[in-house]
Structure formats: C-alpha cells, structure tokens
Design a protein around this motif. Structure first.
Motif, PDB file in Angstrom:
ATOM      1  N   THR A   8       0.829  -1.204   0.000  1.00  0.00           N
ATOM      2  CA  THR A   8       0.000   0.000   0.000  1.00  0.00           C
ATOM      3  C   THR A   8       0.864   1.255   0.000  1.00  0.00           C
ATOM      4  O   THR A   8       0.592   2.217  -0.732  1.00  0.00           O
ATOM      5  CB  THR A   8      -0.939   0.002   1.224  1.00  0.00           C
ATOM      6  N   LEU A   9       1.913   1.251   0.810  1.00  0.00           N
ATOM      7  CA  LEU A   9       2.822   2.393   0.848  1.00  0.00           C
ATOM      8  C   LEU A   9       3.534   2.581  -0.487  1.00  0.00           C
ATOM      9  O   LEU A   9       3.700   3.708  -0.972  1.00  0.00           O
ATOM     10  CB  LEU A   9       3.842   2.203   1.976  1.00  0.00           C
ATOM     11  N   ALA A  10       3.954   1.452  -1.093  1.00  0.00           N
ATOM     12  CA  ALA A  10       4.645   1.532  -2.375  1.00  0.00           C
ATOM     13  C   ALA A  10       3.720   2.043  -3.472  1.00  0.00           C
ATOM     14  O   ALA A  10       4.138   2.835  -4.337  1.00  0.00           O
ATOM     15  CB  ALA A  10       5.202   0.157  -2.748  1.00  0.00           C
ATOM     16  N   LEU A  11       2.467   1.625  -3.439  1.00  0.00           N
ATOM     17  CA  LEU A  11       1.495   2.124  -4.413  1.00  0.00           C
ATOM     18  C   LEU A  11       1.319   3.633  -4.277  1.00  0.00           C
ATOM     19  O   LEU A  11       1.280   4.368  -5.270  1.00  0.00           O
ATOM     20  CB  LEU A  11       0.145   1.422  -4.218  1.00  0.00           C
ATOM     21  N   GLY A  12       1.205   4.094  -3.030  1.00  0.00           N
ATOM     22  CA  GLY A  12       1.066   5.527  -2.802  1.00  0.00           C
ATOM     23  C   GLY A  12       2.280   6.297  -3.286  1.00  0.00           C
ATOM     24  O   GLY A  12       2.147   7.383  -3.871  1.00  0.00           O
ATOM     25  N   GLU A  13       3.456   5.740  -3.073  1.00  0.00           N
ATOM     26  CA  GLU A  13       4.682   6.388  -3.525  1.00  0.00           C
ATOM     27  C   GLU A  13       4.719   6.484  -5.051  1.00  0.00           C
ATOM     28  O   GLU A  13       5.087   7.523  -5.611  1.00  0.00           O
ATOM     29  CB  GLU A  13       5.887   5.596  -3.018  1.00  0.00           C
ATOM     30  N   PHE A  14       4.320   5.408  -5.720  1.00  0.00           N
ATOM     31  CA  PHE A  14       4.320   5.410  -7.184  1.00  0.00           C
ATOM     32  C   PHE A  14       3.309   6.411  -7.732  1.00  0.00           C
ATOM     33  O   PHE A  14       3.610   7.190  -8.647  1.00  0.00           O
ATOM     34  CB  PHE A  14       4.003   4.004  -7.709  1.00  0.00           C
ATOM     35  N   VAL A  15       2.097   6.415  -7.175  1.00  0.00           N
ATOM     36  CA  VAL A  15       1.060   7.334  -7.653  1.00  0.00           C
ATOM     37  C   VAL A  15       1.487   8.780  -7.453  1.00  0.00           C
ATOM     38  O   VAL A  15       1.298   9.631  -8.337  1.00  0.00           O
ATOM     39  CB  VAL A  15      -0.282   7.058  -6.945  1.00  0.00           C
ATOM     40  N   THR A  16       2.075   9.091  -6.301  1.00  0.00           N
ATOM     41  CA  THR A  16       2.540  10.453  -6.040  1.00  0.00           C
ATOM     42  C   THR A  16       3.596  10.878  -7.058  1.00  0.00           C
ATOM     43  O   THR A  16       3.553  12.000  -7.582  1.00  0.00           O
ATOM     44  CB  THR A  16       3.112  10.557  -4.616  1.00  0.00           C
ATOM     45  N   ALA A  17       4.537   9.985  -7.356  1.00  0.00           N
ATOM     46  CA  ALA A  17       5.576  10.297  -8.343  1.00  0.00           C
ATOM     47  C   ALA A  17       4.966  10.525  -9.721  1.00  0.00           C
ATOM     48  O   ALA A  17       5.397  11.417 -10.463  1.00  0.00           O
ATOM     49  CB  ALA A  17       6.596   9.160  -8.393  1.00  0.00           C
ATOM     50  N   TRP A  18       3.969   9.735 -10.062  1.00  0.00           N
ATOM     51  CA  TRP A  18       3.326   9.907 -11.364  1.00  0.00           C
ATOM     52  C   TRP A  18       2.573  11.237 -11.439  1.00  0.00           C
ATOM     53  O   TRP A  18       2.630  11.945 -12.436  1.00  0.00           O
ATOM     54  CB  TRP A  18       2.377   8.753 -11.654  1.00  0.00           C
ATOM     55  N   VAL A  19       1.873  11.581 -10.373  1.00  0.00           N
ATOM     56  CA  VAL A  19       1.125  12.845 -10.355  1.00  0.00           C
ATOM     57  C   VAL A  19       2.074  14.034 -10.489  1.00  0.00           C
ATOM     58  O   VAL A  19       1.772  15.012 -11.192  1.00  0.00           O
ATOM     59  CB  VAL A  19       0.286  12.949  -9.069  1.00  0.00           C
ATOM     60  N   LEU A  20       3.218  13.984  -9.835  1.00  0.00           N
ATOM     61  CA  LEU A  20       4.198  15.066  -9.957  1.00  0.00           C
ATOM     62  C   LEU A  20       4.663  15.221 -11.394  1.00  0.00           C
ATOM     63  O   LEU A  20       4.844  16.343 -11.891  1.00  0.00           O
ATOM     64  CB  LEU A  20       5.394  14.788  -9.034  1.00  0.00           C
ATOM     65  N   LEU A  21       4.855  14.088 -12.096  1.00  0.00           N
ATOM     66  CA  LEU A  21       5.242  14.157 -13.502  1.00  0.00           C
ATOM     67  C   LEU A  21       4.130  14.773 -14.342  1.00  0.00           C
ATOM     68  O   LEU A  21       4.379  15.645 -15.186  1.00  0.00           O
ATOM     69  CB  LEU A  21       5.581  12.756 -14.017  1.00  0.00           C
TER      70      LEU A  21
END
Length: 449
Positions: A353-366
C-alpha cells in the motif's frame, strides 16, 4: 444399472464440490456483469441427484454406458450458471465479460445454425432444441414456425487468478454457463418440463402449437425489450440531471459511442461502477460532463476499456482526484476486487500500500510538470501518448527515456485500474524513483541547466 448407480453414488459424495464451483463462477460473473453496467439475473446450481438419474437413464438408451469414466466424459453440466439478461441486445457485450472473467473451453449458440465464435460443444440436452415432434396416431406432426431456444452456452474453467487461498481445487471444475434473455430462460423451463418430462404422456399437437405460440410471444417480447433499451438510452442521453446509477451511465456511454460509430460489443466498457462512484464524489455524473471527454478516447478499447480511459482523462494530474478514484476502485464490484480483507491481510499488504502511494505520487508530480511546461488545457490533460510525443519533439526526453516512460505508463494503468496485483513493492518503489529522476531531469532541461 450398476454403472449408473456407481456414478450417482460418487456424485452424491462430490455434490458440495460441484455446488461450490457453480457458486464461485456465479459470483464472479455477477460481479463482472454488474461492474460493466449490464443488467442480469445470475443464478447457479449443482445438478440434483434425482434429475441427474433421470437424465442418465434416458441417455443410456443411446449411449449404452459401460463405465463411470464414460459417463463422466458424457455429462459435463454437473455445475451450472444461468445468466438471464434484461436486454437481449447486450448479448455480445455480456459474452465478452464471460470470456474475460472465465476461461472458456467450448461454446455453442442456439439456434444451432447461427455462427459460433469458438470451438463447438457436443450435442446439447434436448431442452435446447425445438424440432418436429412425432405425432400421436391420427394426428399430424407439428411444424414449428419460430426459431425456438435462442441462447449461448459456454463450458468454462475458473482461472487460478480468480480463486482465493484454499479454493485451488475448484480450478479443475468444468462449469456450464447458459446465457439468454430473461424471457427466453422462462420459456425454455416451461418447454423443457412439459416436452421432455411429461407426467401424463406425450403432448398433443395442440399443446405443441401452444408452446410454439408462446415461443413467438417470447421473441416478440425480446424485440420489445430491445426497443425499451433504446428508449432508455435516448432518455438518459437527453437529460442533464445526474445519472441515477452506474447502469444509466453505461447506457449513456453505449448510446453516445454508437453515435460515433464505435461498436462497444467487440469489447467491454470496463469498470463503469468505479467510474460512476468517482464521478458522484466529484459531482460530475452528468451527460454533459462525460460527453465532453468522449472525442478524446483512443479506439483501443479491447486493451483499454472505455471507463478506464475516461477516468485517465478526468484525473488530469490532480492527486486528490487520483485518491478519490482509487477509493472508488476499492469498492468496485469487479471480481479483481473481491478479496476477503482480514487483519492479517492488511498487515501483509501494508508495504504494498505504501509503495502504491509512492508510485502514484511520483506519477502525479510528472503529470503536473507536463501541464506546466506543455501547452495543454490546465483543467485536463490530452491522452498521455500525445504528451510523450510533445516531450520527444522538444527533446526534453531521449528515445530511451521515451520507451521507458511508455512502460511506466502501462504500469500506471495497471496500478490505477486494479491490474497490478503481481507487481512487487520493490518494483513499485524502483519505478517511483525512476519517475522522480525523470521529472527532475525534465525540469533541469526546461530551466536550461
């Protein structure tokens, strides 16, 4: 006959297995059809011992069973699921849901002269055929004027990926799925019980004629149901009030896409329920808002369903929208989300769950950066492939980064739309780190550093 008795005794011992197999298949189909916005009544059963005994003794007159193995090969409908569609015009789309959800081994369409899209099954039970019946002495055989039973049958296995822990043994169970309209299913039950299980002797020609008339009424009723579906489509499309449920949203999408020359029956709409729940939280579940995105859809609906593409266009690099959509996905009726949640499973899934949140946040920043540096509507992003081409044209990414970014986009689609269960937390974190690095690299190029 001893061999039949042996088979029935063996079946009685395994009855719970077949009943559970049918219930699992029913639950998966019921959820998948509902998630796609297809109205249907889905039921299941394991064949009763009494009915199976009658069937075996009747078939034995032609088959002359000599072993239990021979019977097992002949009888393939011990577990059955019935899909009764409200609208027969949605048969093709519902078939795609069945093929996506379960592993179809064989299929058959009725009347039998209609083309089938897959391997044929053997001769079906008599309940699915209407032919000329032998006349009683002094009577003329009744010739049927209508086409009889209209349906599609599938013999399926439940994929391992759809089974939860402890259900592995059900992967070997062959389940028969029968799909027809609600009216056709009702008629076939009456016809089957009267014609093939007569309690008072053979039916007369007059009774056969009445059954034929009822079949004609059913066919006329199916035409009326198709007209009712079209009338509902028109009503929903004209209104600018919020959709009442995801079924109305699905009808609207089918109608509007059809106006644009898109045949949605070749694939499925996807998880319309999740899209509807998201739109409702955003107070955007109206025809005018949804329609504004339809012309931006890519036509690759087989790989990227309509609902998924619409959600992608609507999220537009907004982290709060992403979180709202992910919450909607968690409550989706789709079979991929039907996993039992326990304290142990939550603890085990915490790193993921934490890793998913980290990935989504990185994608949104892009995505946010892309909105800032490219000439796009700030309220929404064009399809991501368009943005990638703009980045490459401005030499803000290399060809290698472009290729890797497309891989990241595929991962992003799987994460957002529930298809990344096999991706490890480590892979997600590594992907997030790569996205952050790419975002920083693009920023430096734009600033001229």
């Amino acid at each position: 006959m001893a061999v039949i008795d042996d088979f029935l005794e063996d079946y009685e011992r395994q009855f719970d297995f077949w009943d559970a197999s049918a219930r699992i298949a029913r639950g998966l189909l019921e959820s998948a059809l509902a998630s796609s916005g297809l109205r249907a009544i889905v039921t299941s059963r394991a064949k009763s011992v009494d009915r199976l005994s009658v069937k075996l003794h009747a078939r034995n007159r032609d088959m002359a069973y000599r072993s239990v193995a021979q019977i097992k090969k002949d009888i393939v409908d011990l577990a059955g699921v019935r899909v009764a569609l409200y609208f027969p015009g949605q048969m093709d789309e519902a078939e795609q849901v069945i093929r996506t959800t379960l592993d179809v081994q064989h299929d058959k369409r009725f009347p039998p002269d209609r083309a089938s899209t897959g391997p044929k099954v053997g001769t079906p039970d008599p309940l699915i055929l209407l032919g000329e019946q032998a006349a009683s002495p002094g009577e003329t055989a009744h010739v049927h004027r209508f086409s009889g039973y209209g349906a599609r049958h599938f013999r399926v296995l439940i994929p391992d990926s759809r089974l939860t822990t402890g259900q592995d043994r059900y992967a070997s169970a062959l389940v028969e799925v029968q799909m027809a309209s609600v009216l056709m299913h009702a008629w076939s039950e009456v016809e089957h019980d009267l014609v093939y299980k007569p309690l008072g002797g053979e039916l007369s020609s007059s009774e056969y004629a009445l059954l034929d008339q009822l079949n004609g009424l059913v066919l006329a009723g199916e035409i009326a149901l198709e007209q009712l579906q079209k009338a509902g489509d028109a009503r929903v499309s004209m209104a600018d009030t919020p959709f009442r449920d995801h079924y109305e949203l699905a009808e609207f999408l089918r109608s509007r896409l059809s106006d644009r020359g898109v045949n949605v029956t070749d694939s499925t709409l996807g998880q319309v329920d999740a899209l509807f729940d998201y739109l409702s939280t955003e107070e955007s579940a109206t025809a005018s808002i949804v329609e504004s995105y339809l012309d931006s859809l890519e036509r690759d609906f087989e790989h990227r369903p309509v609902a998924d593409q619409l959600a992608d266009l609507m999220l537009s690099g907004d982290e709060s929208r992403y979180k709202a959509y992910l919450r909607a996905m968690e409550t989706s009726r789709h079979p991929s989300n039907l996993r039992r949640t326990t304290t142990a499973s939550l603890r085990a899934n915490a790193p993921r769950t934490l890793a998913l949140g980290e990935f989504v946040t990185a994608w949104v920043l892009l995505e946010t950066l892309l909105k800032d540096i490219l000439e796009v509507d700030k309220a929404r992003l064009p399809p991501l492939p368009v943005l990638f081409r703009q980045l490459a044209a401005r030499e803000l990414i290399t060809s290698e980064e472009d290729a890797e970014l497309r891989i990241m986009r595929d991962l992003r689609n799987r994460v957002i739309h529930g298809g990344a269960a096999d991706v490890t937390p480590e892979s997600l974190r590594e992907s997030a780190a790569w996205l952050r690095h790419l975002t920083r690299t693009i920023e430096l190029k734009v600033d001229g550093r």
